[in-house]
Design a protein around this motif. Structure first.
Motif, PDB file in Angstrom:
ATOM      1  N   UNK A 179      32.507  67.980  20.826  1.00 35.60           N
ATOM      2  CA  UNK A 179      33.515  68.853  21.870  1.00 35.60           C
ATOM      3  C   UNK A 179      33.169  70.010  22.023  1.00 35.60           C
ATOM      4  N   UNK A 180      33.126  70.813  23.060  1.00 35.72           N
ATOM      5  CA  UNK A 180      32.495  72.255  23.211  1.00 35.72           C
ATOM      6  C   UNK A 180      33.977  72.990  23.344  1.00 35.72           C
ATOM      7  N   UNK A 198      35.294  70.854  31.067  1.00 38.60           N
ATOM      8  CA  UNK A 198      34.499  70.579  31.823  1.00 38.60           C
ATOM      9  C   UNK A 198      33.260  71.352  31.930  1.00 38.60           C
ATOM     10  N   UNK A 199      34.528  72.858  33.036  1.00 39.35           N
ATOM     11  CA  UNK A 199      33.671  73.560  33.476  1.00 39.35           C
ATOM     12  C   UNK A 199      32.299  74.119  32.456  1.00 39.35           C
ATOM     13  N   UNK A 257      32.808  66.058  30.794  1.00 39.09           N
ATOM     14  CA  UNK A 257      33.775  65.577  31.520  1.00 39.09           C
ATOM     15  C   UNK A 257      35.103  66.398  30.472  1.00 39.09           C
ATOM     16  N   UNK A 258      36.703  66.445  30.810  1.00 38.09           N
ATOM     17  CA  UNK A 258      37.331  67.172  29.685  1.00 38.09           C
ATOM     18  C   UNK A 258      38.012  66.249  29.175  1.00 38.09           C
ATOM     19  N   UNK A 318      41.525  73.140  28.141  1.00 47.25           N
ATOM     20  CA  UNK A 318      41.206  73.534  27.100  1.00 47.25           C
ATOM     21  C   UNK A 318      39.056  73.450  26.301  1.00 47.25           C
ATOM     22  N   UNK A 319      39.365  71.695  25.975  1.00 49.29           N
ATOM     23  CA  UNK A 319      38.387  71.745  25.177  1.00 49.29           C
ATOM     24  C   UNK A 319      37.200  70.500  26.515  1.00 49.29           C
ATOM     25  N   UNK A 320      35.804  70.688  26.341  1.00 48.53           N
ATOM     26  CA  UNK A 320      35.294  69.822  27.180  1.00 48.53           C
ATOM     27  C   UNK A 320      34.164  68.488  25.883  1.00 48.53           C
ATOM     28  N   UNK A 321      33.990  67.953  26.590  1.00 49.52           N
ATOM     29  CA  UNK A 321      33.169  66.644  25.762  1.00 49.52           C
ATOM     30  C   UNK A 321      31.769  66.482  26.838  1.00 49.52           C
TER      31      UNK A 321
END
Length: 383
Positions: free
Chosen positions: A67-68, A72-73, A186-187, A197-200
């Motif tokens: 989780x980043x 996604x951006x 992805x998000x 808010x969070x991306x993968x």
């Protein structure tokens, strides 16, 4: 005459997308709000999102998922800034987000050995021209164009470079050939209908090897760093996030993943998205005014389903009047409470973008379509 039926859930936005069927705020009542995301039970909840995601997607052994920040951006930018520069890059773009990654690589990273493969909205570039001795950056599904790559057959297993794939509107709705993909982003707010808010970020062993053997020529801000001392920061992929996550969003992501498991996992999610596309295809076949932006069925998205208006009355209008007419159709549906937020993306050709991801019920798509006919007739009659 106005249609008699209305969608039960008129939510057709392409992001944030519709929540799962039956969702309510009660799904979040066990969220660990007011707790540190570093606390043992909170970290376990975050790790559960990662583990359930990996299991549903069927990631191969050796692939990691983390989780980043920044949706996604953020995940895409992290990959571009951390991995590119070791060799040449082939960039692919056929809609606005892919074009944005091209701009970042050329104007921000200022890489010189860059080859662009571009196509108009509704089309994709010639896949046979991609050079896999270079790193390759592409979107699996063009979220703003409704055009996707047909499969992974065009990607060689013995490629020299890495494949970096923005798959935010494809993951959980399309079959992805994981062995052909080295980085996938992805998000939560797309196919699974989670909060934003969070991306993968998913990395293959080849991507991990690049991270541990290559240091970019540019400085990396903390939020982009995936290694420390030349080794992958394992914690990112086991629940120790780079920055503070929203435990409300984590709880919501878990709720969506549990729903996916309950209905049959990935095959059921794909089946739901395919059924939504099929309903619109059936309608388009009978329509005398609407068509698909992606005319080639083999590259047509089953999530971001983009439509254009083909009626000669409409196409003969000046561009600004076309845009106004399309917006009026969306506004009429909005006012009737039958369809929200399905206008074309601001940079895309005039038309509509109906989200067909797995959280949308096909019955609601089928209920929306007669309202589009009604709204179009109203706008045309009033012109």
């Amino acid at each position: 005459m106005k249609p008699a039926n209305k969608p039960n859930r008129p939510y057709f936005s392409s992001g944030p997308c519709s929540k799962r069927p039956g969702w309510s705020l009660s799904a979040l009542e066990n969220a660990l709000v007011g707790r540190s995301h570093r606390a043992k039970n909170a970290k376990a909840r975050i790790e559960e999102v990662i583990d359930r995601s990996k299991n549903i997607l069927g990631l191969p052994e050796g692939y990691v998922c983390g989780i980043v920040p920044a949706s996604d951006t953020g995940a895409v930018e992290m990959a571009l800034w951390s991995l590119l520069g070791a060799r040449g890059v082939d960039m692919m773009a056929w809609e606005s987000f892919g074009s944005g990654w091209v701009t970042d690589v050329i104007k921000q990273l200022k890489l010189e050995n860059v080859t662009k493969h571009e196509a108009a909205y509704g089309e994709i570039p010639d896949l046979a021209k991609v050079n896999f001795s270079n790193d390759v950056v592409f979107t699996w599904n063009g979220t703003t164009s409704g055009a996707k790559v047909p499969n992974g057959d065009w990607i060689p297993s013995d490629r020299e470079g890495l494949t970096i794939c923005d798959a935010t509107s494809a993951v959980f709705a399309m079959e992805l050939p994981w062995e052909k993909l080295d980085v996938v982003t992805y998000s939560w707010q797309k196919v699974m209908g989670g909060e934003a808010a969070h991306g993968m970020l998913i990395l293959s062993p080849r991507a991990i090897e690049r991270l541990e053997s290559y240091t970019p020529a540019w400085p990396l801000p903390k939020i982009f760093r995936l290694t420390k001392g030349g080794k992958l920061i394992d914690g990112i992929f086991t629940g120790a996030t780079i920055n503070t996550v929203s435990m409300l969003c984590v709880e919501d992501a878990l709720d969506g993943l549990k729903w996916a498991e309950e209905i049959g996992g990935l095959p059921a999610l794909i089946e739901r998205s395919d059924a939504n596309l099929a309903a619109i295809e059936k309608w388009v076949e009978q329509s005398d005014w609407a068509g698909f932006l992606a005319e080639d069925k083999s590259i047509r998205s089953n999530t971001s389903i983009c439509l254009k208006i083909t009626d000669t009355w409409f196409t003969s209008l000046p561009a600004e009047e076309q845009a106004a007419a399309a917006k009026k159709i969306v506004s009429l549906c909005d006012a009737e409470g039958v369809g929200f937020d399905f206008g074309a993306y601001r940079d895309a050709p005039t038309g509509f973008r109906i989200w067909g991801g797995a959280t949308v019920d096909t019955a609601d798509i089928e209920a929306l379509l007669p309202w589009l006919d009604w709204a179009y007739a109203e706008v045309k009659a009033g012109a």
